[in-house]
Design an enzyme around this catalytic site. Structure first.
Site, PDB file in Angstrom:
ATOM      1  N   ALA A 161      52.749  43.564  29.185  1.00  0.00           N
ATOM      2  CA  ALA A 161      51.328  44.096  28.406  1.00  0.00           C
ATOM      3  C   ALA A 161      50.156  44.052  29.463  1.00  0.00           C
ATOM      4  CB  ALA A 161      51.126  43.367  27.232  1.00  0.00           C
ATOM      5  N   HIS A 212      41.198  36.539  21.591  1.00  0.00           N
ATOM      6  CA  HIS A 212      42.116  37.745  21.317  1.00  0.00           C
ATOM      7  C   HIS A 212      42.524  37.658  20.027  1.00  0.00           C
ATOM      8  CE1 HIS A 212      45.451  39.971  23.011  1.00  0.00           C
ATOM      9  NE2 HIS A 212      45.838  39.895  21.823  1.00  0.00           N
ATOM     10  N   HIS A 259      49.550  44.215  36.435  1.00  0.00           N
ATOM     11  CA  HIS A 259      50.793  43.749  36.725  1.00  0.00           C
ATOM     12  C   HIS A 259      51.715  44.852  37.784  1.00  0.00           C
ATOM     13  CE1 HIS A 259      50.962  41.086  33.131  1.00  0.00           C
ATOM     14  NE2 HIS A 259      50.328  42.099  32.676  1.00  0.00           N
ATOM     15  N   ASN A 315      43.768  33.243  32.105  1.00  0.00           N
ATOM     16  CA  ASN A 315      45.124  33.167  31.627  1.00  0.00           C
ATOM     17  C   ASN A 315      46.058  33.254  32.792  1.00  0.00           C
ATOM     18  OD1 ASN A 315      44.820  35.860  31.990  1.00  0.00           O
ATOM     19  ND2 ASN A 315      46.061  36.613  30.475  1.00  0.00           N
ATOM     20  N   HIS A 324      34.957  41.483  30.423  1.00  0.00           N
ATOM     21  CA  HIS A 324      36.539  41.057  30.011  1.00  0.00           C
ATOM     22  C   HIS A 324      37.353  41.435  31.255  1.00  0.00           C
ATOM     23  CE1 HIS A 324      39.894  39.862  27.097  1.00  0.00           C
ATOM     24  NE2 HIS A 324      40.329  40.362  28.305  1.00  0.00           N
ATOM     25  N   HIS A 346      40.853  40.728  34.005  1.00  0.00           N
ATOM     26  CA  HIS A 346      41.959  39.727  34.693  1.00  0.00           C
ATOM     27  C   HIS A 346      41.926  40.052  36.142  1.00  0.00           C
ATOM     28  CE1 HIS A 346      43.600  38.771  30.596  1.00  0.00           C
ATOM     29  NE2 HIS A 346      42.973  39.989  30.431  1.00  0.00           N
ATOM     30  N   LEU A 347      41.742  38.921  36.721  1.00  0.00           N
ATOM     31  CA  LEU A 347      41.773  39.077  38.433  1.00  0.00           C
ATOM     32  C   LEU A 347      43.144  38.447  38.927  1.00  0.00           C
ATOM     33  CD1 LEU A 347      38.028  38.190  39.467  1.00  0.00           C
ATOM     34  CD2 LEU A 347      39.255  40.422  39.613  1.00  0.00           C
ATOM     35  N   ARG A 348      43.872  37.600  38.125  1.00  0.00           N
ATOM     36  CA  ARG A 348      45.114  37.173  38.521  1.00  0.00           C
ATOM     37  C   ARG A 348      44.671  36.167  39.933  1.00  0.00           C
ATOM     38  NH1 ARG A 348      46.742  38.751  33.945  1.00  0.00           N
ATOM     39  NH2 ARG A 348      47.612  40.764  33.930  1.00  0.00           N
ATOM     40  N   LYS A 364      37.871  30.778  25.847  1.00  0.00           N
ATOM     41  CA  LYS A 364      39.052  31.974  25.329  1.00  0.00           C
ATOM     42  C   LYS A 364      39.983  31.437  24.486  1.00  0.00           C
ATOM     43  CE  LYS A 364      40.638  36.200  24.971  1.00  0.00           C
ATOM     44  NZ  LYS A 364      41.192  37.199  25.889  1.00  0.00           N
ATOM     45  N   HIS A 415      38.124  43.142  23.483  1.00  0.00           N
ATOM     46  CA  HIS A 415      39.121  44.371  23.418  1.00  0.00           C
ATOM     47  C   HIS A 415      39.329  44.866  21.815  1.00  0.00           C
ATOM     48  CE1 HIS A 415      41.979  41.348  23.219  1.00  0.00           C
ATOM     49  NE2 HIS A 415      42.019  41.052  24.570  1.00  0.00           N
ATOM     50  N   ASP A 422      39.145  44.670  30.326  1.00  0.00           N
ATOM     51  CA  ASP A 422      40.417  44.452  30.280  1.00  0.00           C
ATOM     52  C   ASP A 422      41.264  44.750  31.294  1.00  0.00           C
ATOM     53  OD1 ASP A 422      42.174  42.502  29.100  1.00  0.00           O
ATOM     54  OD2 ASP A 422      42.979  43.997  27.759  1.00  0.00           O
ATOM     55  N   LEU A 446      48.011  44.909  25.123  1.00  0.00           N
ATOM     56  CA  LEU A 446      47.547  44.105  23.873  1.00  0.00           C
ATOM     57  C   LEU A 446      46.067  43.972  23.976  1.00  0.00           C
ATOM     58  CD1 LEU A 446      50.779  41.839  23.642  1.00  0.00           C
ATOM     59  CD2 LEU A 446      50.385  43.765  22.173  1.00  0.00           C
TER      60      LEU A 446
HETATM   61  C1  NCD Z   1      46.584  41.055  29.366  1.00  0.00           C
HETATM   62  C2  NCD Z   1      47.106  40.302  30.630  1.00  0.00           C
HETATM   63  O1  NCD Z   1      48.192  40.869  31.274  1.00  0.00           O
HETATM   64  O2  NCD Z   1      46.705  39.199  31.080  1.00  0.00           O
HETATM   65  N1  NCD Z   1      47.376  41.869  29.078  1.00  0.00           N
HETATM   66  C3  NCD Z   1      46.798  42.957  28.153  1.00  0.00           C
HETATM   67  O3  NCD Z   1      47.686  43.761  27.675  1.00  0.00           O
HETATM   68  N2  NCD Z   1      45.562  42.957  27.696  1.00  0.00           N
HETATM   69  C4  NCD Z   1      46.147  39.608  28.231  1.00  0.00           C
HETATM   70  C5  NCD Z   1      45.373  40.239  27.400  1.00  0.00           C
HETATM   71  O4  NCD Z   1      44.023  40.378  27.579  1.00  0.00           O
HETATM   72  O5  NCD Z   1      45.720  40.394  26.108  1.00  0.00           O
HETATM   73 ZN    ZN Z   2      42.489  40.680  28.544  1.00  0.00          ZN
END
Ligand code: NCD
Ligand code: ZN
Length: 346
Positions: free
Chosen positions: A265, A138, A253, A43, A15, A17-19, A101, A176, A249, A221
Site C-alpha cells: 500500500a 492513522h 514502493h 515507519n 505527512h 514517507h522518505l524511506r 505517530k 490522510h 502521504d 491506505l
Molecule cells: C504508507 C507507507 O507505505 O509507508 N502507505 C500508504 O498506503 N499510505 C503508510 C501509511 O501512511 O499508511
Molecule cells: Zn502515510
C-alpha cells in the site's frame, strides 16, 4: 478571468514517507524542491521509536539532500506498546520530535510494531496532552470483521471520539482523511483537532482501483472511498478552514513490490503533489484558498511560523515522469505519464 500564475508562501508537507538509503536519495529531491519542511513518518524497518534513532535519521536525510536545497525534516516518534512517556517528552523538549505517530498494529505498511490497544499508551497520551505535543493518527481499525472501506469511520467511533472526550486538550492530526465522516468529525472538534488531505484522495475514488483491471499503483491506505467522500474532501480542502492542511502521504514502493500478489500500500505522489493540489483548487474555483491549505494552516496548527520564501506556479503543461529510478529499483509516480496544467517555476 482565469489566472495564469499564482505565487504563494513556500508550502510544507505535513505527512511524508522518505524511506531510507537509495530510495530516500531518489525521492527526497522531489519534496525538497517544493516544500520548506515536512513531517517525516517514522515507519522504517525497524521503526523510529526513540530519540537517538530520530536524530540519526534526521542526519541521514540532511546528508541525502541535493546541494543547495533548503529543507527541514521534522521528525516523529513511532508509538509502540512499550513507548515510555519520558522518552517522548525528552525528544519533544529537545526539539527532535515534532509529533508522535499512532499506527494501530498492522493497519498499514510497516506498522507491525504499532499499538495493539490504545489503552497501552494511556500514559504517553496523557503526557503528550500535558506538554502540547501533537498526536498524528492513522485512523483505521484493524478488526478483520470490519469492512475495509468502513475502517476509518469505525476508528472514529471506537477510538478517536472516546480519546477526544478523555483528553480534550490533546492536539490531534487525523492523517490522510478519506471520508466525509472524518471531515465531519474534525469539524465538530475544537481547534486542537485537524486533518491532512492527500492529493490523490482529492483526485481518485475507489473506482480508480478497478478501472479496466486491477490498478496496484492506485492502492494506498486508507484506501480511496466512494465518490461522495472524495467530494467532501475537496470541499474541506478548498474551504480555507484552518483545520485542513496539506499532507501528501507520498509513500514510494519499488514497482516490483506494488505489482505482485499481495502488493504494498502506498502512492508515490511527490513528483506532482503541489501541481495536483493546484489543479484541484483550480477546478473548484478556489485558487485563492490554496495558500491557506498548503502554506498557512499547517504551521499555525503546529505553532511554527509560515515559510518566508515564496513559490510560483504557472499555467504550463508538463508530463509527470513515467517512472523514477531508485538504486536498482524503480518507482511509478501518481499520474505517471499524465499531462499537468500547472507547473512550479524553478
Ligand atoms: C504508507 C507507507 O507505505 O509507508 N502507505 C500508504 O498506503 N499510505 C503508510 C501509511 O501512511 O499508511
Ligand atoms: Zn502515510
Amino acid at each position: 478571468m482565469a489566472r495564469d500564475s499564482l505565487t504563494l508562501r513556500r508550502p510544507d508537507d505535513w505527512h511524508l514517507h522518505l524511506r531510507d538509503g537509495a530510495m530516500m536519495k531518489a525521492v527526497l529531491p522531489f519534496t525538497a524542491r517544493v516544500f520548506g519542511r515536512a513531517i517525516v513518518m517514522p515507519n522504517l524497518v525497524p521503526p523510529v521509536t526513540g530519540v537517538s534513532a530520530a536524530e540519526a535519521y534526521r542526519k541521514r536525510i540532511l546528508k541525502a539532500l541535493p546541494k543547495g536545497a533548503k529543507f527541514t525534516p521534522l521528525m516523529t516518534a513511532y508509538l509502540t506498546d512499550a513507548t515510555a512517556p519520558d522518552e517522548i517528552e525528552r525528544g519533544f523538549k529537545a526539539g527532535v520530535f515534532t509529533a508522535a505517530k499512532l499506527y494501530p498494529a498492522n493497519a498499514t505498511t510497516n506498522s507491525a510494531r504499532g499499538v495493539t490497544d490504545i489503552v497501552r499508551i494511556d500514559k504517553v497520551l496523557e503526557r503528550m496532552a500535558c506538554i502540547g505535543m501533537p498526536l498524528l493518527v492513522h485512523g483505521e481499525v484493524t478488526d478483520p470483521a470490519v469492512d475495509v472501506f468502513d475502517r476509518e469511520a469505525v476508528f472514529i467511533e471506537r477510538i478517536l471520539a472516546p480519546l477526544t472526550r478523555r483528553l480534550p486538550k490533546l492536539k490531534i492530526v487525523f492523517e490522510h482523511a478519506t471520508t466525509r465522516d472524518a471531515i465531519d468529525f474534525v469539524r465538530a472538534q475544537g481547534p486542537n483537532v485537524a486533518a491532512t488531505i492527500t492529493p490523490h484522495h482529492l483526485v481518485i475514488s475507489r473506482n480508480a482501483l478497478f478501472q479496466g483491471g486491477l490498478r496496484p499503483h492506485m492502492y494506498c491506505l486508507p484506501v480511496a472511498k466512494r465518490e461522495a467522500h472524495r467530494l467532501a474532501l475537496r470541499r474541506a480542502a478548498t474551504s480555507g478552514e484552518t483545520k485542513f492542511f496539506l499532507g501528501t502521504d507520498s509513500a514510494p514502493h519499488p514497482i516490483a513490490d506494488k505489482e505482485k500478489d499481495c502488493g504494498c500500500a502506498g502512492i508515490f505522489c511527490a513528483p506532482s503533489a503541489l501541481e495536483t493540489y493546484a489543479r484541484v483548487f483550480d477546478e473548484e474555483n478556489a485558487l485563492d484558498k490554496l495558500e491557506a491549505f498548503a502554506s498557512l494552516n499547517g504551521p499555525r496548527f503546529y505553532g511554527l511560523p509560515p515559510n518566508e520564501a515564496r513559490v510560483t506556479l504557472r499555467r504550463e503543461t508538463w508530463k509527470v515522469p513515467a517512472k523514477i529510478k531508485a538504486g536498482s529499483a524503480a518507482v511509478k509516480p501518481f499520474l505517471a505519464g499524465e499531462e499537468m496544467g500547472w507547473k512550479l517555476t524553478a
